[in-house]
Design a protein around this motif. Sequence first.
Motif, PDB file in Angstrom:
ATOM      1  N   HIS A  59       0.883  -1.167   0.000  1.00 25.71           N
ATOM      2  CA  HIS A  59       0.000   0.000   0.000  1.00 25.71           C
ATOM      3  C   HIS A  59       0.920   1.217   0.000  1.00 25.71           C
ATOM      4  CE1 HIS A  59      -3.085   2.825   0.740  1.00 25.71           C
ATOM      5  NE2 HIS A  59      -3.175   2.742   2.044  1.00 25.71           N
ATOM      6  N   GLN A  60       1.491   1.483  -1.172  1.00 21.80           N
ATOM      7  CA  GLN A  60       2.556   2.478  -1.255  1.00 21.80           C
ATOM      8  C   GLN A  60       2.055   3.905  -1.068  1.00 21.80           C
ATOM      9  OE1 GLN A  60       3.973   0.571  -4.968  1.00 21.80           O
ATOM     10  NE2 GLN A  60       6.011   0.746  -4.085  1.00 21.80           N
ATOM     11  N   ASP A  61       0.766   4.132  -1.272  1.00 24.14           N
ATOM     12  CA  ASP A  61       0.229   5.473  -1.017  1.00 24.14           C
ATOM     13  C   ASP A  61       0.339   5.862   0.454  1.00 24.14           C
ATOM     14  OD1 ASP A  61      -0.551   6.211  -3.636  1.00 24.14           O
ATOM     15  OD2 ASP A  61      -2.309   4.913  -3.496  1.00 24.14           O
ATOM     16  N   ARG A  62       0.500   4.862   1.327  1.00 29.07           N
ATOM     17  CA  ARG A  62       0.686   5.136   2.752  1.00 29.07           C
ATOM     18  C   ARG A  62       1.990   4.530   3.268  1.00 29.07           C
ATOM     19  NH1 ARG A  62      -2.531   8.250   1.593  1.00 29.07           N
ATOM     20  NH2 ARG A  62      -4.514   8.780   2.571  1.00 29.07           N
ATOM     21  N   ASP A  63       2.906   4.200   2.348  1.00 31.22           N
ATOM     22  CA  ASP A  63       4.229   3.681   2.728  1.00 31.22           C
ATOM     23  C   ASP A  63       4.133   2.410   3.572  1.00 31.22           C
ATOM     24  OD1 ASP A  63       5.850   5.744   1.487  1.00 31.22           O
ATOM     25  OD2 ASP A  63       5.096   7.091   3.031  1.00 31.22           O
ATOM     26  N   LEU A  64       3.219   1.517   3.218  1.00 30.53           N
ATOM     27  CA  LEU A  64       2.985   0.296   3.987  1.00 30.53           C
ATOM     28  C   LEU A  64       3.120  -0.941   3.108  1.00 30.53           C
ATOM     29  CD1 LEU A  64      -0.212   1.344   5.989  1.00 30.53           C
ATOM     30  CD2 LEU A  64       2.068   0.993   6.947  1.00 30.53           C
ATOM     31  N   TYR A  65       3.482  -2.062   3.751  1.00 24.33           N
ATOM     32  CA  TYR A  65       3.383  -3.363   3.106  1.00 24.33           C
ATOM     33  C   TYR A  65       2.882  -4.375   4.134  1.00 24.33           C
ATOM     34  CZ  TYR A  65       7.960  -4.413   5.247  1.00 24.33           C
ATOM     35  OH  TYR A  65       8.992  -4.606   6.138  1.00 24.33           O
ATOM     36  N   PHE A  66       2.329  -5.494   3.620  1.00 22.47           N
ATOM     37  CA  PHE A  66       1.710  -6.506   4.469  1.00 22.47           C
ATOM     38  C   PHE A  66       2.076  -7.898   3.966  1.00 22.47           C
ATOM     39  CE2 PHE A  66      -0.990  -2.792   4.066  1.00 22.47           C
ATOM     40  CZ  PHE A  66      -1.362  -2.474   5.363  1.00 22.47           C
ATOM     41  N   ARG A  67       2.194  -8.833   4.900  1.00 19.27           N
ATOM     42  CA  ARG A  67       2.368 -10.238   4.554  1.00 19.27           C
ATOM     43  C   ARG A  67       1.747 -11.087   5.648  1.00 19.27           C
ATOM     44  NH1 ARG A  67       7.694 -13.410   6.006  1.00 19.27           N
ATOM     45  NH2 ARG A  67       5.972 -14.892   6.261  1.00 19.27           N
ATOM     46  N   GLY A  68       1.430 -12.319   5.292  1.00 21.23           N
ATOM     47  CA  GLY A  68       0.825 -13.199   6.268  1.00 21.23           C
ATOM     48  C   GLY A  68       1.853 -13.905   7.134  1.00 21.23           C
ATOM     49  N   HIS A  69       1.485 -14.119   8.427  1.00 20.23           N
ATOM     50  CA  HIS A  69       2.246 -14.956   9.369  1.00 20.23           C
ATOM     51  C   HIS A  69       1.237 -15.893  10.038  1.00 20.23           C
ATOM     52  CE1 HIS A  69       6.123 -12.758   9.388  1.00 20.23           C
ATOM     53  NE2 HIS A  69       5.398 -11.657   9.295  1.00 20.23           N
ATOM     54  N   GLY A  70       0.764 -16.878   9.302  1.00 19.42           N
ATOM     55  CA  GLY A  70      -0.251 -17.745   9.874  1.00 19.42           C
ATOM     56  C   GLY A  70      -1.544 -16.979  10.116  1.00 19.42           C
ATOM     57  N   ASP A  71      -1.935 -16.836  11.408  1.00 24.24           N
ATOM     58  CA  ASP A  71      -3.161 -16.098  11.717  1.00 24.24           C
ATOM     59  C   ASP A  71      -2.880 -14.636  12.030  1.00 24.24           C
ATOM     60  OD1 ASP A  71      -1.858 -16.384  14.110  1.00 24.24           O
ATOM     61  OD2 ASP A  71      -3.626 -17.020  15.252  1.00 24.24           O
ATOM     62  N   ARG A  72      -1.674 -14.170  11.701  1.00 18.64           N
ATOM     63  CA  ARG A  72      -1.334 -12.775  11.936  1.00 18.64           C
ATOM     64  C   ARG A  72      -0.875 -12.110  10.631  1.00 18.64           C
ATOM     65  NH1 ARG A  72       2.553 -12.107  17.049  1.00 18.64           N
ATOM     66  NH2 ARG A  72       3.879 -13.536  15.863  1.00 18.64           N
ATOM     67  N   ILE A  73      -1.052 -10.812  10.586  1.00 13.19           N
ATOM     68  CA  ILE A  73      -0.596 -10.024   9.446  1.00 13.19           C
ATOM     69  C   ILE A  73       0.627  -9.219   9.870  1.00 13.19           C
ATOM     70  CG2 ILE A  73      -1.146  -8.127   7.868  1.00 13.19           C
ATOM     71  CD1 ILE A  73      -4.039  -8.975   7.955  1.00 13.19           C
ATOM     72  N   GLY A  74       1.711  -9.341   9.105  1.00 14.91           N
ATOM     73  CA  GLY A  74       2.878  -8.502   9.327  1.00 14.91           C
ATOM     74  C   GLY A  74       2.700  -7.175   8.608  1.00 14.91           C
ATOM     75  N   ILE A  75       3.037  -6.104   9.298  1.00 14.39           N
ATOM     76  CA  ILE A  75       2.848  -4.757   8.749  1.00 14.39           C
ATOM     77  C   ILE A  75       4.182  -4.022   8.819  1.00 14.39           C
ATOM     78  CG2 ILE A  75       1.577  -2.585   8.919  1.00 14.39           C
ATOM     79  CD1 ILE A  75      -0.480  -4.188  10.666  1.00 14.39           C
ATOM     80  N   GLY A  76       4.688  -3.626   7.668  1.00 14.21           N
ATOM     81  CA  GLY A  76       5.918  -2.854   7.609  1.00 14.21           C
ATOM     82  C   GLY A  76       5.618  -1.429   7.188  1.00 14.21           C
TER      83      GLY A  76
END
Length: 840
Positions: free
Chosen positions: A253-270
């Motif tokens: 989500h580059q319009d907000r300088d974010l990225y996401f990936r899955g970690h099982g039942d959790r979402i990683g947010i950078g």
Amino acid sequence: MVSRPRLVIIGAGIVGCALADELTGRGWTDVTVVDQGPLFAAGGSSSHAPGLVFQTNPSKTMTEFASYTVRKYSELALAGRACFDQVGGLEVATTEERWTDLHRKQGWAESWGVEGRLVDADQCVELWPLLDRGKVLGGFHVPTDGLAAAVSCGEAQARRAVERGARFLPHHTVVGVEQGGGRVTGVAVEVRRPESREVEYRVLAAEVVVCAAGFWGPAIGRLAGLTVPLLPLAHQYAKARTPGVPDGPILRHQDRDLYFRGHGDRIGIGSYAHRPMPVRQDEIGPKGTVMPSVQAFTEEDFDPAWRDAVELLPALKESTYEDGINGIFSFTPDGFPLIGEAPHLDGFWLAEAVWVTHSAGVARAVAELLVDGRSSFDLHECELSRFEPVQLSPAFVEERGKQNFVEVYDVIHPLQPMESPRPMRTSPFYVRQLELGGYFLEAAGWERPHWFEANLPLLEDLVLRHHSQAAEQPEAEQPEAEQPEAELPEEARGMAVERLLGVAQRDQWASRYWSPVAAAESYATRENVALYDMTSLKRIEVGGPGSVAFLQYLTTNNVDKKPGSVTYSLLLDASGGVRSDLTVARLAEDRFQIGANGNLDLDWLTRHAPGGVYVRDITPGTCCVGVWGPQTRELLQPLTDMDLSHEGFRYFSLKTGYVGHVPVTAMRVSYVGELGWELYTSADLGLKLWDTLWATGLPIAGGRAAFNSLRLEKGYRLWGVDMTPEHSPYEAGLAFAVKDGKDFLGRDALSTELTRKLVPLLSAEVVMGKEPVRHAGRTVGYVTSAAYGHTIQRPIAYAWLPIELTTPGTHVEISYFGRRVPAEVATEPLFDPKMEKIRR
């Protein structure tokens, strides 16, 4: 049996492990990898990296690094588990600007051979069901992107290297780089045993040392007396538990300088949305800590990013973030890795500022350089020696590194310069250029004017003249001159002017960092005379006994001509690829002035120079103005003691003399396809030279926008854009610069059998460069340089195409922001093919 050197790699992160694997796979088995931490979560960036591998990049080389990383890691497994999860990548647009940019990005992917497609909002939600459909305009999906388990990828490659003979030594802290006679001889290490407090000091002998220490690179570099222009910066990452985490692509989500990936039942947010957090070498976690690369999480910096994440993924409202870290990554002043051998210490190499995304590709490139002497990748953007000395100051490295962090997800125009620190390097003409309203962009730290507001009246005159000429054209078999100008249809007059200026052929992107004033400057150059500041081009002096033989071997053309000659020539690598193009001016029997492309050429010449030959950069103490146009003799001859007649001063020759009171070296060369000279003098007299020329009242000042248009009309190549080490002289249309029967570096690798060629296209609109070219429904090449040709009143785009499609008249399409722009292969040069204007 071939002898292999002893080699030590500093750093057992993913780059060091990948390099050990690549080297041992090529037969170099005497490889030792040392790390101050444990194996294989050694505590650097690899140990905490989220492992996202998005392949598409505006740089062809960086894309190829990432694509190789995908291919290699997709085949890795450790303990029966895959090391790479090819879930795909999805970048979403929530603004029109981003949606437009994703069309550009899809073009890069197509140009560089990456499979990718634009998808609408509904398809985005299918790929990532947690997305708020109302926020998304569309996305760019690359199915071959994925997640690399960085530690596992490193360990899998390390184990393979160990099977071939490599050894990995944990808890070995490098405290010295041993050297003698200008060569590296080994590394000094302190060995710390986890089970005791004892420290053992050892020296590991080596003929080659590669620093792959990541953000510790500057500290290791200092041990070798080398500046490593790298800034460690902390980057925030956290996880949030939420139901319905998709087993789908990694998400940006580059319009907000974010990225996401899955970690099982959790979402990683950078997040890159926070303030830059530079980390000094002494602020990195102490030796022996479990994770030196992780700093304390600062919630106040992450909270705004969390709100933006919830806005895009509403399911996060019922959750909260946890396990937050501020993890350290490496940034350079220009965003590219640092690859190459130290200029002052043979055998000491860098493989630095490399993220997981490009790790395997960079490792392969370095291994190829070490084993084969050249890489299959074009490395000119990544070579260590690309930086000028002014770009190596700690203050510069920090400021540009921080700005690269801020802009990591920004929509960046290819001409968009860094805003600070500026100005850094200015020519002696700069004060006058400011007075003329110069609009400046930056290159290698130099301020370079692209057009001048003072030339607006010329633009108005040009428009009026063109209106008048258009009014005089016949219409319906009646001479238009019989009609008053005011009766000429306004639409026709407007279209004629737009064609003249190239306005109608430019969209919003091509109109940025450009002005129609460039049209007036182009016409003034073609019709009268203009001054172009050429000071920013690198000037190198080569001299001493043996300098002739040295340059004869290193360059492709015959430079062993009498003093006063100027020769266009090329530097090739061992594979016959074009490393650079040069003008070689023979000032005396054993002294030459080289017009080069940058610091890489200075480094190349210095490394190859034999004893008795000196190579030195004379750029800072000199300056150059190009005086070009059909009225050049009328301007210069009354000011100089040199005979400027065609018989007295031939094309591609030089003389020394005076212009007014100023001593100059005058070279009759032209990069715009017009009569003229490049005038060189010392920097202290540069302003006097400019003022002497200007006082005649004849010239105008021309900027880089006009310059680029004029050079493309003439078909002159720009190294690093139109051709690189990937290309041979024959492919690049530079066969005339290769002297038959002459021995030179790269000669044995050259072949005249061509499968591709660089050709000019005449297109329906101005494009930016790097766009894919299509024919019969398939991608066949890509654009290099592009501009509007004001003299020929057509957009020009040079492109690499298969040899079977390079016949003039062949119709192709340029994919420009998703639009199909018709184009046609043309015969070059497009302007003055008989060289009548330049040789008179």
